[in-house]
Design an enzyme around this catalytic site. Structure first.
Site, short mmCIF file in Angstrom:
data_model
loop_
_atom_site.label_atom_id
_atom_site.label_comp_id
_atom_site.label_asym_id
_atom_site.label_seq_id
_atom_site.Cartn_x
_atom_site.Cartn_y
_atom_site.Cartn_z
N GLU A 58 0.83 -1.21 0.00
CA GLU A 58 0.00 0.00 0.00
C GLU A 58 0.87 1.26 0.00
O GLU A 58 0.57 2.22 -0.72
CB GLU A 58 -0.93 0.01 1.23
CG GLU A 58 -1.90 -1.16 1.27
CD GLU A 58 -1.38 -2.34 2.07
OE1 GLU A 58 -2.18 -2.95 2.79
OE2 GLU A 58 -0.16 -2.66 1.96
N CYS A 81 -2.54 -3.76 7.13
CA CYS A 81 -2.12 -3.93 8.52
C CYS A 81 -2.43 -2.67 9.32
O CYS A 81 -2.57 -1.57 8.78
CB CYS A 81 -0.64 -4.27 8.60
SG CYS A 81 0.46 -2.95 8.06
N CYS A 90 -0.25 0.32 7.50
CA CYS A 90 -0.73 0.69 6.17
C CYS A 90 -2.11 1.34 6.24
O CYS A 90 -2.45 2.18 5.39
CB CYS A 90 -0.78 -0.55 5.27
SG CYS A 90 0.86 -1.20 4.88
N ALA A 168 15.25 -44.10 -7.08
CA ALA A 168 16.69 -44.35 -7.14
C ALA A 168 16.92 -45.84 -7.33
O ALA A 168 16.05 -46.67 -7.02
CB ALA A 168 17.38 -43.89 -5.86
N SER A 174 20.64 -41.85 -8.14
CA SER A 174 19.41 -41.20 -8.61
C SER A 174 19.67 -40.10 -9.63
O SER A 174 18.74 -39.45 -10.09
CB SER A 174 18.66 -40.59 -7.42
OG SER A 174 19.45 -39.62 -6.77
N THR A 202 20.30 -38.55 3.02
CA THR A 202 20.51 -37.87 1.75
C THR A 202 21.80 -37.08 1.78
O THR A 202 22.55 -37.04 0.79
CB THR A 202 19.32 -36.94 1.44
OG1 THR A 202 18.13 -37.73 1.32
CG2 THR A 202 19.54 -36.16 0.16
N ARG A 213 19.57 -21.95 -8.02
CA ARG A 213 20.44 -21.58 -9.13
C ARG A 213 19.57 -20.97 -10.24
O ARG A 213 19.19 -21.62 -11.20
CB ARG A 213 21.21 -22.80 -9.64
CG ARG A 213 22.18 -23.36 -8.61
CD ARG A 213 22.97 -24.55 -9.10
NE ARG A 213 22.16 -25.73 -9.28
CZ ARG A 213 21.83 -26.57 -8.28
NH1 ARG A 213 22.22 -26.30 -7.05
NH2 ARG A 213 21.09 -27.63 -8.52
N GLY A 302 14.59 -38.67 0.96
CA GLY A 302 14.31 -40.02 0.50
C GLY A 302 12.97 -40.54 0.99
O GLY A 302 12.19 -39.82 1.64
N LEU A 305 12.14 -40.33 5.17
CA LEU A 305 11.66 -39.07 5.73
C LEU A 305 10.35 -38.64 5.11
O LEU A 305 9.42 -38.22 5.81
CB LEU A 305 12.73 -37.98 5.55
CG LEU A 305 12.37 -36.59 6.07
CD1 LEU A 305 11.97 -36.63 7.54
CD2 LEU A 305 13.55 -35.62 5.87
#
Length: 370
Positions: A58, A81, A90, A168, A174, A202, A213, A302, A305
């Site tokens: 805002e 807010c 705001c 995998a 994998s 892992t 990336r 994996g 988990l």
């Protein structure tokens, strides 16, 4: 029943939603918000919340309006807010600018706001309306809403899979099941995430970087990397400890020597509760992340988990990149959810979207119980 919103209202709010979606995770722990100011059918200002600690949407839109906001309508994707944080309220900025009408998509679940912003605007004589394009506004800030309701992040598990549901080979190999386009798409998922969770197995097997990336550096910051490591086996030489961004190791181990070595290598180590088998208490771990302001958590781990998270109803969305390859019966499975003895026990998912990415398919799925 008369439609409460006009066609121009919908156009302006759709634009505000587009603005809100520009930043990925740069607003965390704040929500993504967009604002459009319309005066007499003409857009005189627009803005979005670019980064936590900087101007809210805002305020940015009012600055762009440069004094032309008096008597105008402000379209905001979230209730303005009304509290003092790192920036001012705001609601006060809108009142001071002479805004005549405020239309917001959805209320703010933060207890410091939660209706207070709308009340402050109404008390100042501003016409206030809400509910326009509410569902897409909620989806843009799904993690923010989820954290305030459930006290934990919205959890998305990303899995690369073969056509026969394998992730995998039996020896753990994998790389690479999916193609370049799918792996590039994953970078966008990472950039949207507040944090990325992986397991110690892992880390030991793949030594992943878990970085973003992307060539476009705007709208995101490096997500927090989180390792679930009950016995504190993370090596101080792990690749991710040498890369930009923070790494958090959650453990049930109180080994002071290993803790010190990891801290010296750049990791933050926090002890959390463990369950009967000595594994990290995942409910406690996710609550800790929620308390730290993590809105969206991406899981790159994996079957063990991922399976544990799924069995405890802690996965809110699965993103599966499925490649047109077969890995065979000895390869590792998608999720370890235990034995299913009847079709009544089968885990049911809702397909949210299906899209081709290069030579692979991306499936977005959510558990039916959510």
């Amino acid at each position: 029943m008369t439609e409460p919103f006009s066609a121009i209202d919908r156009v302006r709010m759709a634009r505000a939603l587009h603005l809100a979606s520009r930043p990925l995770n740069g607003c965390d722990p704040n929500p993504r918000v967009g604002c459009v100011i319309d005066r007499g059918g003409e857009v005189v200002g627009e803005g979005w919340h670019k980064r936590a600690g900087e101007a809210h949407a805002e305020v940015a839109a009012l600055a762009a309006a440069a004094g032309n906001a008096r008597g105008a309508t402000a379209y905001v994707t979230l209730e303005p807010c009304c509290h003092q944080g790192r920036t001012g309220p705001c609601s006060e900025a809108l009142i001071a600018a002479g805004i005549a009408r405020v239309v917001f998509a959805v209320g703010d679940p933060d207890p410091k706001v939660d209706g207070g912003g709308a009340a402050a605007l109404s008390a100042a004589g501003i016409a206030v309306e809400s509910g326009l394009l509410e569902q897409p506004a909620r989806e843009i800030n799904r993690g923010f809403f989820h954290r305030h309701k459930h006290h934990r992040p919205f959890v998305t598990s990303k899995i690369a899979s073969s056509l026969d549901g394998r992730t995998a080979l039996s020896d753990g190999t994998s790389k690479w099941i999916t193609g370049d386009a799918a792996r590039d798409d994953v970078q966008r998922l990472r950039a949207r995430s507040s944090a990325i969770l992986t397991g110690i197995e892992t880390v030991l097997a793949d030594d992943p970087s878990l970085t973003v990336r992307l060539t476009d550096k705007s709208g995101w910051q490096m997500p927090l990397r989180v390792i679930a490591d009950s016995q504190l086996r993370t090596p101080a030489t792990a690749k991710m400890l040498t890369l930009p961004g923070q790494t958090l190791v959650l453990t049930g181990c109180n080994d002071e020597v290993r803790t010190r070595h990891l801290a010296e290598a750049g990791a933050e180590v926090i002890r959390v509760a463990t369950g009967s088998e000595g594994r990290i208490d995942l409910v406690a771990a996710l609550k800790l992340l929620g308390d730290r302001g993590v809105n969206e958590l991406m899981v790159e781990a994996g079957a063990t988990l991922n399976g544990a998270l799924y069995r405890q109803s802690l996965i809110d969305e699965l993103v599966v990149y499925q490649a047109p390859v077969l890995l065979g019966t000895t390869a590792r499975s998608l999720l370890d959810i235990g034995a299913i003895n009847s079709m009544d026990q089968r885990a049911q998912l809702q397909l949210q979207s299906l899209r081709r990415v290069g030579n692979d398919w991306r499936l977005r799925l959510r558990p039916r119980n959510l």
